[in-house]
Design a protein around this motif. Structure first.
Motif, short mmCIF file in Angstrom:
data_model
loop_
_atom_site.label_atom_id
_atom_site.label_comp_id
_atom_site.label_asym_id
_atom_site.label_seq_id
_atom_site.Cartn_x
_atom_site.Cartn_y
_atom_site.Cartn_z
N MET B 1 -69.91 -26.44 -28.97
CA MET B 1 -70.04 -25.22 -28.35
C MET B 1 -69.13 -25.25 -27.08
SD MET B 1 -73.28 -22.93 -27.43
CE MET B 1 -73.43 -22.76 -25.73
N GLU B 2 -68.55 -24.23 -26.47
CA GLU B 2 -67.95 -24.20 -25.14
C GLU B 2 -69.23 -24.03 -24.05
OE1 GLU B 2 -64.75 -21.56 -22.61
OE2 GLU B 2 -64.99 -21.50 -24.81
N HIS B 3 -69.19 -24.97 -22.84
CA HIS B 3 -70.26 -24.81 -22.00
C HIS B 3 -69.94 -23.53 -21.10
CE1 HIS B 3 -73.05 -27.78 -22.69
NE2 HIS B 3 -71.97 -28.63 -23.29
N PRO B 4 -70.90 -22.76 -20.99
CA PRO B 4 -70.43 -21.58 -20.09
C PRO B 4 -70.69 -22.26 -18.77
CG PRO B 4 -72.60 -21.37 -20.99
CD PRO B 4 -72.19 -22.84 -21.77
N THR B 5 -70.09 -21.46 -17.71
CA THR B 5 -70.06 -21.96 -16.08
C THR B 5 -70.94 -21.00 -15.56
OG1 THR B 5 -68.28 -20.42 -15.62
CG2 THR B 5 -67.69 -22.55 -16.15
N VAL B 6 -71.55 -21.37 -14.46
CA VAL B 6 -72.39 -20.46 -13.70
C VAL B 6 -71.67 -19.10 -13.43
CG1 VAL B 6 -73.50 -20.07 -11.56
CG2 VAL B 6 -73.57 -22.32 -12.32
N TYR B 7 -70.42 -18.90 -13.15
CA TYR B 7 -69.68 -17.76 -12.89
C TYR B 7 -69.56 -16.95 -13.99
CZ TYR B 7 -69.16 -20.28 -8.61
OH TYR B 7 -69.60 -21.03 -7.53
N SER B 8 -69.23 -17.63 -15.21
CA SER B 8 -69.10 -16.82 -16.34
C SER B 8 -70.50 -16.39 -17.07
CB SER B 8 -68.30 -17.66 -17.71
OG SER B 8 -69.22 -18.56 -18.19
N GLU B 9 -71.36 -17.07 -16.71
CA GLU B 9 -72.75 -16.47 -16.88
C GLU B 9 -73.00 -15.32 -16.16
OE1 GLU B 9 -73.12 -17.08 -19.92
OE2 GLU B 9 -74.90 -17.67 -19.85
N GLU B 10 -72.93 -15.47 -15.05
CA GLU B 10 -73.38 -14.00 -13.91
C GLU B 10 -72.61 -13.18 -14.62
OE1 GLU B 10 -74.56 -13.54 -10.86
OE2 GLU B 10 -73.56 -11.58 -10.90
N ALA B 11 -71.36 -13.28 -15.00
CA ALA B 11 -70.52 -12.07 -15.34
C ALA B 11 -71.23 -11.30 -16.73
CB ALA B 11 -69.23 -12.05 -15.49
N ARG B 12 -71.61 -12.51 -17.60
CA ARG B 12 -72.01 -11.94 -19.07
C ARG B 12 -73.28 -11.32 -18.67
NH1 ARG B 12 -74.96 -14.01 -23.15
NH2 ARG B 12 -75.83 -15.86 -22.12
N LEU B 13 -74.25 -12.15 -18.18
CA LEU B 13 -75.74 -11.57 -17.94
C LEU B 13 -75.83 -10.33 -17.14
CD1 LEU B 13 -77.51 -15.08 -17.52
CD2 LEU B 13 -77.40 -13.49 -19.50
N LYS B 14 -74.74 -10.23 -16.14
CA LYS B 14 -74.81 -8.99 -15.41
C LYS B 14 -74.53 -7.81 -16.35
CE LYS B 14 -72.97 -7.19 -11.23
NZ LYS B 14 -72.39 -7.62 -9.96
N ALA B 15 -73.59 -8.06 -17.11
CA ALA B 15 -73.23 -6.92 -18.00
C ALA B 15 -74.27 -6.55 -19.16
CB ALA B 15 -71.91 -7.17 -19.01
#
Lengths: 213, 186
Positions: B1-15
């Motif tokens: 599995m691709e490891h999510p970064t803090v920044y991509s997680e911010e965007a995903r969880l925010k959405a």
């Protein structure tokens, strides 16, 4: 219960969040604070009899501008401290600049006055009662603003309490300007500020008890 | 599995969170379960020696996030908002347990909140179902039927002999009371 059950519980059948709920809540408490302070001011102290004539002078509006601009700073601070992760930021300017202005003006008045008149400029005729009168007028605002703050989510309780108390104090002082006969910036810079600071300190003191969530 | 970064997680969880605020239950469920894993990772790093408290603290923080959700503004970073709540609940925990000494590291880096994810729950000390028993009947039954048994508001209203609005109010108050109970229990 397992945490996943709690997630299920919280996410089933959710209500959409009302937009602007926060702004409306705070606005309502500010209006309630002002109304409460004015009612007490009129009934307990009475509007100054010469209001009609002083209202035409710039000094009256300069006096009113002091607590009014502080209240803007306190509104900014209160609304930000009610949100997790937000800081007072630009609100500080509205809290510090008015005080600096009044202090400079007050110092100029005292410096410019004849030595015999200096005590009068600083103490006026009402210095003993002024801070406590302001405190009395801030009671309704204190209740209304803490009620609103408790519905928000302050994570820095002492600071949020200090800002809420300050807001109540500044609005009380706005109302008090319509009674208080003192017209020296030196007087406001000490006794008005003291009244507001006491309100703010009480807010900070009570915050952990009143605002914990 | 691709490891999510803090920044991509911010965007995903925010959405996800913004959709939840508009009333999308599926997004909210996903958001909360992802948040649960991050909180677990975050707290296990912060208080590794208090594993049995972690699950309780996660539940308290989830309830806090739920109650504070109207204070989130979409233009603000979600990480900072969540971190402030998680930190507040953690500090409250330390205060309650008078174990300030266990707080070695500064907990000011809000990026950290979405950096560690942990999928294995410990058992919570408290059982929310037990806490539910303390609630008044109307609140307890409303929560039980609507939230735990998945009945509709209308069905629950008929069953309990309440109006639909009253059921909603009871669910809302019940969850609030539950959070207050939890706080007292710590």
């Amino acid at each position: 219960m397992k945490t996943e059950d709690l997630v299920e519980l919280l996410s089933t059948d959710i209500e959409p969040v009302k937009k602007n709920a926060l702004a409306l809540l705070l606005m309502g408490s500010v209006l309630a604070a002002l109304a409460g302070a004015f009612v007490i001011m009129v009934t307990v102290f009475g509007i100054r009899p010469d209001l009609a004539s002083v209202i035409a002078t710039p000094i009256f509006w300069e006096k009113l501008a002091f607590p009014l601009s502080l209240s803007v700073g306190a509104v900014i601070a209160t609304s930000r401290l009610g949100r997790p992760g937000a800081s007072i930021g630009a609100g500080w300017a509205f809290l510090i600049l008015p005080v600096a202005c009044v202090w400079v003006a007050g110092a100029a008045v005292v410096y410019g006055a004849a030595p015999a008149d200096r005590a009068l400029a600083l103490l006026g005729h009402t210095w003993r009662s002024c801070p406590f009168n302001i405190l009395l007028l801030s009671i309704p605002g204190f209740i209304a603003i803490f009620y609103a703050m408790a519905k928000l989510a302050p994570t820095r309780l002492r600071l949020a309490g200090a800002a809420s108390g300050m807001l109540a104090g500044t609005l009380a002082t706005v109302a008090y300007c319509f009674h208080c006969p003192e017209m020296s910036p030196a007087f406001w810079s000490i006794w008005y500020l003291l009244g507001m600071m006491i309100a703010s300190s009480i807010g900070a003191l009570l915050a952990p008890r009143l605002l914990r969530w | 599995m691709e490891h999510p970064t803090v920044y991509s997680e911010e965007a995903r969880l925010k959405a996800l969170f913004i959709k939840s605020m508009a009333g999308d239950a599926a997004s909210y469920r996903l958001f909360l379960s992802d948040l649960t894993r991050y909180l677990r990772g975050y707290l296990r790093k912060r208080i590794p020696k208090m594993r049995e408290d972690i699950e309780d603290l996660i539940q308290e923080t989830l309830l806090a996030v739920h109650h504070a959700r109207h204070t989130y503004r979409p233009e603000d970073p979600l990480t900072a908002w969540i971190h402030a709540i998680a930190r507040y609940k953690l500090m409250d925990f330390f205060r309650a347990h008078a174990r300030r000494g266990s707080l070695h590291d500064p907990i000011d880096d809000h990026q950290e909140i979405f950096s560690l994810s942990d999928d294995e729950p410990e058992n919570a000390r408290r059982d929310i179902r037990t806490l539910l028993d303390y609630l008044p009947d109307k609140q307890r039954l409303s929560i039980l039927h609507v939230k735990l048994q998945g009945m509709s508001i209308a069905e629950t209203a008929t069953l309990l002999g309440l109006s639909e609005a009253a059921v909603k109010v009871n669910v809302h108050r019940g969850i609030k009371a539950l959070a207050a109970r939890m706080r007292e229990a710590t």
